[in-house]
Design a protein around this motif. Sequence first.
Motif, short mmCIF file in Angstrom:
data_model
loop_
_atom_site.label_atom_id
_atom_site.label_comp_id
_atom_site.label_asym_id
_atom_site.label_seq_id
_atom_site.Cartn_x
_atom_site.Cartn_y
_atom_site.Cartn_z
N GLY A 223 0.80 -1.21 0.00
CA GLY A 223 0.00 0.00 0.00
C GLY A 223 0.83 1.26 0.00
O GLY A 223 2.07 1.23 0.09
N GLU A 224 0.15 2.39 -0.12
CA GLU A 224 0.84 3.68 -0.24
C GLU A 224 1.38 4.19 1.08
O GLU A 224 2.38 4.90 1.12
CB GLU A 224 -0.13 4.72 -0.84
N ASP A 225 0.71 3.85 2.19
CA ASP A 225 1.10 4.39 3.50
C ASP A 225 2.15 3.50 4.16
O ASP A 225 2.01 3.08 5.31
CB ASP A 225 -0.12 4.54 4.40
N PHE A 226 3.19 3.22 3.44
CA PHE A 226 4.21 2.28 3.91
C PHE A 226 5.54 2.76 3.35
O PHE A 226 5.70 2.94 2.14
CB PHE A 226 3.88 0.88 3.38
N ILE A 227 6.52 3.00 4.23
CA ILE A 227 7.82 3.50 3.80
C ILE A 227 8.56 2.40 3.03
O ILE A 227 8.64 1.26 3.48
CB ILE A 227 8.67 3.94 5.01
N MET A 228 9.09 2.75 1.88
CA MET A 228 9.92 1.81 1.14
C MET A 228 11.25 2.48 0.80
O MET A 228 11.29 3.47 0.09
CB MET A 228 9.25 1.31 -0.14
N LEU A 229 12.31 1.93 1.35
CA LEU A 229 13.65 2.37 1.00
C LEU A 229 14.23 1.40 -0.02
O LEU A 229 13.88 0.22 -0.04
CB LEU A 229 14.56 2.39 2.23
N PHE A 230 15.11 1.92 -0.85
CA PHE A 230 15.88 1.07 -1.74
C PHE A 230 17.34 1.42 -1.53
O PHE A 230 17.74 2.58 -1.65
CB PHE A 230 15.51 1.25 -3.21
N ARG A 231 18.14 0.41 -1.18
CA ARG A 231 19.57 0.65 -0.99
C ARG A 231 20.26 0.41 -2.33
O ARG A 231 20.46 -0.72 -2.76
CB ARG A 231 20.14 -0.26 0.09
N LEU A 232 20.60 1.51 -2.97
CA LEU A 232 21.13 1.50 -4.33
C LEU A 232 22.65 1.56 -4.31
O LEU A 232 23.26 2.38 -3.61
CB LEU A 232 20.58 2.71 -5.09
N SER A 233 23.28 0.70 -5.10
CA SER A 233 24.74 0.74 -5.23
C SER A 233 25.11 1.93 -6.09
O SER A 233 24.94 1.90 -7.31
CB SER A 233 25.25 -0.56 -5.86
N VAL A 234 25.61 2.99 -5.46
CA VAL A 234 25.95 4.19 -6.22
C VAL A 234 27.35 4.11 -6.83
O VAL A 234 27.69 4.91 -7.70
CB VAL A 234 25.80 5.46 -5.35
N ILE A 235 28.15 3.15 -6.36
CA ILE A 235 29.43 2.84 -6.99
C ILE A 235 29.76 1.39 -6.63
O ILE A 235 29.79 1.01 -5.47
CB ILE A 235 30.55 3.81 -6.55
#
Length: 711
Positions: A223-235
Amino acid sequence: MTASHTANSIDTASLNEHYPHLFEPLDLGFTTLKNRLVMGSMHTGLEDRFYNYGKLAAYFAERAKGGVAMMITGGISPNREGWLLPASGTMNTRADVLNHQRVTRAVHKYDSKIIMQILHSGRYGYHPFVVSSSPIKSPISPFKPRKMSIKNIEQTVKDYARSAKLAKQAGYDGVEIMGSEGYLLNQFLSRHVNKRTDEYGGDIQGRMKLAVDVVKAVREAAGEDFIMLFRLSVIDLVKDGNVMDEVIIVAKALEEAGVTIMNTGIGWHEARVPTIVTSVPRAAFVDFTAEIKKHISIPMMAANRINMPETAEEIVASGQADLIQMARPFLADAHWVNKAKDGQADRINTCIACNQACLDHTFDNKRSTCLVNPQACYETELVYKKTKKPRKVAVIGGGVAGMSAAHVAALRGHEVTLFEAKDILGGQFNYAKVIPGKEEFFETIRYYINELEHLGVEIKLNTKVDKAMLEKAKFHHVIVATGVVPRSLAGKLEGADLPQVMSYAELLSGEKSVGATVAVIGAGGIGFDVSEYLTAKHGQPLDELDPELLKDSSYRPKAQSIEEWREEWGVTSATDYQTEGGLIKTGDITPVRQVYLIQRTKGRLGSGLNKTSGWVHRAHVKSHGVIQVSGAQYDKITNEGIWITNNQGQSQLLRVDSVVVCAGQESVVELMPNVGDAPDAQYHLIGGAKLAAELDAKRAIRDGAEVAASI
């Protein structure tokens, strides 16, 4: 979803006077973070067994109590293939929900948010079910992965979604999708592992398809009321890794797919560039975070080697990131945030990035803790209860073992006197702190000095204690933390008493100096430290070492700059990130002196160094031209140099100006009473005085804490 997160939009009426940007709330639209400080994911080992979830709950609750806005759990697998270890922590059944509710309920009592990290290990798993984008074996796991079929991929996407939905039922405020550090999604994102030619391979549009599909499925399920983080490899810091243009494309696609906050991931676990060890400069990768932030509208989180409020405040204030993620600093001090908020940064128990009790434990399948804070992950077992019967306690020795004991004893309400024979506290840490790349060790000494002063511990420097003095003062407890002295070779090796021969303590204290060519006897941790000290181009020049200045608890030597560090290790900057993986040719290194590092035993030097940082030390001595000699017998030292018998049985002269002895230590225990000779006081032996192992600060600090907690 929109979020109000502009660094310059501070409500001046509610400014924190010490760190205004760090303590500005962050509006995510459907919820608000009370400040900009996040505890990042760390695998503690408690996640993997349901019967440890009470301990895990206490661990997170203590940090929630400490004021952090949001915390991220260690990696939890969405299915069996994604396990890190056999039968490791999962979230795919109702039984898992019940266990995790113990954690979320404990955290929510303190107005903090808790995020569950969903981590699929891919080819990094230590079990026979491993899968990946392509069947390419990882160098850090013994199992070759099976190439995932389309059906397998589609089921894995569903597993992520189910895991997120169950996490919401368990009371988590959100999930973090682990897409960096070389785990499954990163394996798909990068050409380093992804050799597929179907819709999940090829160019970046194909390679990012799995990550985007996972994010879309998680958003739909939770749902929309839920925090979603994405840990992105920036290097990536690996061969055939992505370039900045590709990272930006992925970041934009993930934002569009439904990510709430973009987190920073740096490097793969198999990368041959250090990313979090103590020699990496503070905030060394924040420019990569800042570059991604320019191209997305959701909040961006900075990470890696940020451990003190001044650094964190500068990053947010300058607009390089909206949030600060710190992981190990919250192992070191659960109350980091509240101390910063109250302007007590000098009382923060600073993470020194040593890895010895956290990551080294993780990769040895042990429970994590912290060298400078043995309570970490032992909150229910190592408890500092206020005493009902205050006692007079003498602590003999002002090294880290003694300071730890004095600190905990005073914290519990005992009347503590700390005796130190020298004119400076810190013991063996005073030698470690001058090694280039170990400047953080100054912070531990600073922390203890400030805490002991705050708790009213009486500190007596330049005081040589004897048994009569102790008996006369009528102490109830005497904690002997007299530590170690370097083992001398005088009388054991001809020429060991010559003036050009010195112990590591004499060298690192500035008492003696060396010439242009040096032999280091002993290739343990101290031998490697000394070799780095003698060859590094940055750091305190040997001929300028001021012993008096080193006693000032506010003094910090100039650390290696980010630019110098990148040149040494071959890492690009964010603005020049067009080479695959961010790797470039290393700069040429001209050592400041010639060093021979010698050990008696045969085989590779440094084989006993710590698991996650030892390779960094070995790489340094190699790149700085240290000549490594194994299987040597020391014959004699003369004015010409040192004579050895090499591992072929041949006599050889190493022509050196100086010899530094790093051949171990001996315990100092003369204060301990003999059997039947103990006075009324109870005596306790801790740290190096108890066991002269090689500078084992982890054991020394824990010894001090445990003894003080028991009296």
